[in-house]
Design a protein around this motif. Structure first.
Motif, mmCIF file in Angstrom:
data_model
loop_
_atom_site.group_PDB
_atom_site.id
_atom_site.type_symbol
_atom_site.label_atom_id
_atom_site.label_comp_id
_atom_site.label_asym_id
_atom_site.label_seq_id
_atom_site.Cartn_x
_atom_site.Cartn_y
_atom_site.Cartn_z
ATOM 1 N N THR A 90 -5.109 -6.613 -9.182
ATOM 2 C CA THR A 90 -4.409 -5.379 -8.849
ATOM 3 C C THR A 90 -4.676 -4.351 -9.943
ATOM 4 N N ARG A 91 -5.240 -3.225 -9.555
ATOM 5 C CA ARG A 91 -5.540 -2.147 -10.503
ATOM 6 C C ARG A 91 -4.382 -1.177 -10.632
ATOM 7 N N ARG A 92 -3.600 -1.061 -9.563
ATOM 8 C CA ARG A 92 -2.457 -0.147 -9.581
ATOM 9 C C ARG A 92 -1.556 -0.499 -8.406
ATOM 10 N N SER A 93 -0.254 -0.323 -8.585
ATOM 11 C CA SER A 93 0.715 -0.549 -7.521
ATOM 12 C C SER A 93 1.789 0.520 -7.651
ATOM 13 N N PHE A 94 2.255 1.048 -6.524
ATOM 14 C CA PHE A 94 3.232 2.123 -6.572
ATOM 15 C C PHE A 94 4.017 2.198 -5.268
ATOM 16 N N LYS A 95 5.212 2.756 -5.360
ATOM 17 C CA LYS A 95 6.065 2.975 -4.197
ATOM 18 C C LYS A 95 5.594 4.241 -3.476
ATOM 19 N N VAL A 96 5.860 4.287 -2.176
ATOM 20 C CA VAL A 96 5.476 5.433 -1.345
ATOM 21 C C VAL A 96 6.650 5.832 -0.454
ATOM 22 N N TRP A 97 6.543 7.014 0.143
ATOM 23 C CA TRP A 97 7.505 7.485 1.131
ATOM 24 C C TRP A 97 6.826 7.369 2.483
ATOM 25 N N PRO A 98 7.277 6.454 3.352
ATOM 26 C CA PRO A 98 6.608 6.277 4.644
ATOM 27 C C PRO A 98 6.973 7.378 5.634
ATOM 28 N N GLY A 99 6.111 7.540 6.638
ATOM 29 C CA GLY A 99 6.435 8.419 7.751
ATOM 30 C C GLY A 99 7.412 7.710 8.669
ATOM 31 N N THR A 100 7.676 8.311 9.825
ATOM 32 C CA THR A 100 8.603 7.676 10.766
ATOM 33 C C THR A 100 7.897 6.698 11.693
ATOM 34 N N VAL A 101 6.570 6.747 11.734
ATOM 35 C CA VAL A 101 5.786 5.816 12.559
ATOM 36 C C VAL A 101 5.006 4.906 11.620
ATOM 37 N N ASP A 102 5.284 3.597 11.701
ATOM 38 C CA ASP A 102 4.596 2.627 10.840
ATOM 39 C C ASP A 102 3.348 2.085 11.527
ATOM 40 N N PRO A 103 2.267 1.894 10.766
ATOM 41 C CA PRO A 103 1.092 1.232 11.347
ATOM 42 C C PRO A 103 1.400 -0.249 11.556
ATOM 43 N N GLY A 104 0.790 -0.840 12.563
ATOM 44 C CA GLY A 104 0.972 -2.267 12.799
ATOM 45 C C GLY A 104 0.240 -3.087 11.757
ATOM 46 N N TRP A 174 -7.142 8.402 -4.149
ATOM 47 C CA TRP A 174 -8.291 9.206 -3.731
ATOM 48 C C TRP A 174 -9.568 8.710 -4.412
ATOM 49 N N GLU A 175 -9.480 8.397 -5.691
ATOM 50 C CA GLU A 175 -10.642 7.896 -6.427
ATOM 51 C C GLU A 175 -11.043 6.500 -5.956
ATOM 52 N N PHE A 176 -10.071 5.668 -5.624
ATOM 53 C CA PHE A 176 -10.317 4.270 -5.257
ATOM 54 C C PHE A 176 -10.778 4.126 -3.807
ATOM 55 N N GLY A 177 -10.163 4.859 -2.895
ATOM 56 C CA GLY A 177 -10.338 4.647 -1.466
ATOM 57 C C GLY A 177 -11.387 5.517 -0.812
ATOM 58 N N SER A 178 -12.640 5.247 -1.048
ATOM 59 C CA SER A 178 -13.709 6.000 -0.402
ATOM 60 C C SER A 178 -13.759 5.623 1.080
ATOM 61 N N SER A 179 -14.493 6.410 1.868
ATOM 62 C CA SER A 179 -14.634 6.114 3.294
ATOM 63 C C SER A 179 -15.158 4.702 3.455
ATOM 64 N N GLY A 180 -14.575 3.952 4.383
ATOM 65 C CA GLY A 180 -14.975 2.578 4.636
ATOM 66 C C GLY A 180 -14.178 1.553 3.857
ATOM 67 N N THR A 181 -13.379 1.980 2.867
ATOM 68 C CA THR A 181 -12.564 1.033 2.106
ATOM 69 C C THR A 181 -11.559 0.365 3.039
ATOM 70 N N THR A 182 -11.396 -0.944 2.893
ATOM 71 C CA THR A 182 -10.452 -1.699 3.710
ATOM 72 C C THR A 182 -9.027 -1.339 3.350
ATOM 73 N N VAL A 183 -8.199 -1.131 4.374
ATOM 74 C CA VAL A 183 -6.756 -0.924 4.210
ATOM 75 C C VAL A 183 -6.093 -2.068 4.977
ATOM 76 N N THR A 184 -5.381 -2.929 4.262
ATOM 77 C CA THR A 184 -4.671 -4.036 4.877
ATOM 78 C C THR A 184 -3.197 -3.688 4.948
ATOM 79 N N VAL A 185 -2.638 -3.700 6.142
ATOM 80 C CA VAL A 185 -1.213 -3.415 6.330
ATOM 81 C C VAL A 185 -0.506 -4.743 6.588
ATOM 82 N N VAL A 186 0.552 -4.979 5.793
ATOM 83 C CA VAL A 186 1.372 -6.177 5.966
ATOM 84 C C VAL A 186 2.810 -5.752 6.232
ATOM 85 N N GLY A 187 3.603 -6.678 6.773
ATOM 86 C CA GLY A 187 5.008 -6.379 7.097
ATOM 87 C C GLY A 187 5.882 -6.207 5.902
#
Length: 187
Positions: A90-104, A174-187
């Motif tokens: 893990t290079r960095r971890s942080f809290k976020v403010w989610p929208g009202t629609v969560d990705p599955g 922005w620096e880490f997540g270039s186009s094509g970077t995997t985004v894994t969504v967990v519950g």
């Protein structure tokens, strides 16, 4: 009568001596204890008057069911993002403010990226937008407010897919997540 040294010789000698002294001090400082920075971020909240939470003592561990390799991990349940490198560190971890629609839950890829500021669905100027999926007919993306603010509370019944990040974390993602970077969504 002894020969007198020209002034340029004195200045050159003093300059060389000063450089040597600074070099010795730099080497000594490099060998001493090094400062460390704790990862402390504000605790996201859906209210506009949200106040930062007490400092986090240790970053949360990346979820075990988030895959392997270089990826961005987003936990819907924890409202947290991890930037994980190819060696699963893990290079960095942080809290976020989610929208009202969560990705599955699932594995996605960063698609379109937009760095230029625009107005988000909540009326806030946002930048560094990284789209990675659609949910319920709405694009889901990471972004940060240009002024670094938390998002205002969503009006009743409003659908928003923006996952808002604090400014410094938005810069890191922005620096880490270039186009094509995997985004894994967990519950």
């Amino acid at each position: 009568m002894p020969a007198r040294l020209p002034s340029w010789a004195w200045v050159s000698g003093l300059t060389v001596g000063a450089i040597a002294a600074v070099t010795v001090l730099a080497v000594q400082a490099d060998r001493g204890p090094q400062p460390t920075a704790a990862a402390t971020k504000p605790s996201p909240s859906a209210s506009a008057g949200a106040k930062p939470s007490p400092k986090e003592t240790a970053p949360a561990a990346v979820p075990a069911d988030s895959g392997t390799g270089r990826r961005v991990v987003y936990s819907v349940g924890q409202d947290r993002v991890w930037l994980v490198d190819a060696s699963d560190t893990t290079r960095r971890s942080f809290k976020v403010w989610p929208g009202t629609v969560d990705p599955g839950p699932g594995e996605y890829s960063v698609g379109t990226r937009r760095q230029e500021p625009t107005t988000g669905s909540d009326g806030v100027r946002i930048e560094q937008i990284m789209y990675f999926t659609q949910e319920d007919g709405l694009w889901v993306a990471f972004s940060n407010a240009v002024d670094g603010s938390s998002p205002p509370p969503a009006a009743a019944g409003t659908k928003t897919g923006g996952i808002r990040l604090p400014k410094a974390d938005g810069d890191a993602l922005w620096e880490f997540g270039s186009s094509g970077t995997t985004v894994t969504v967990v519950g």
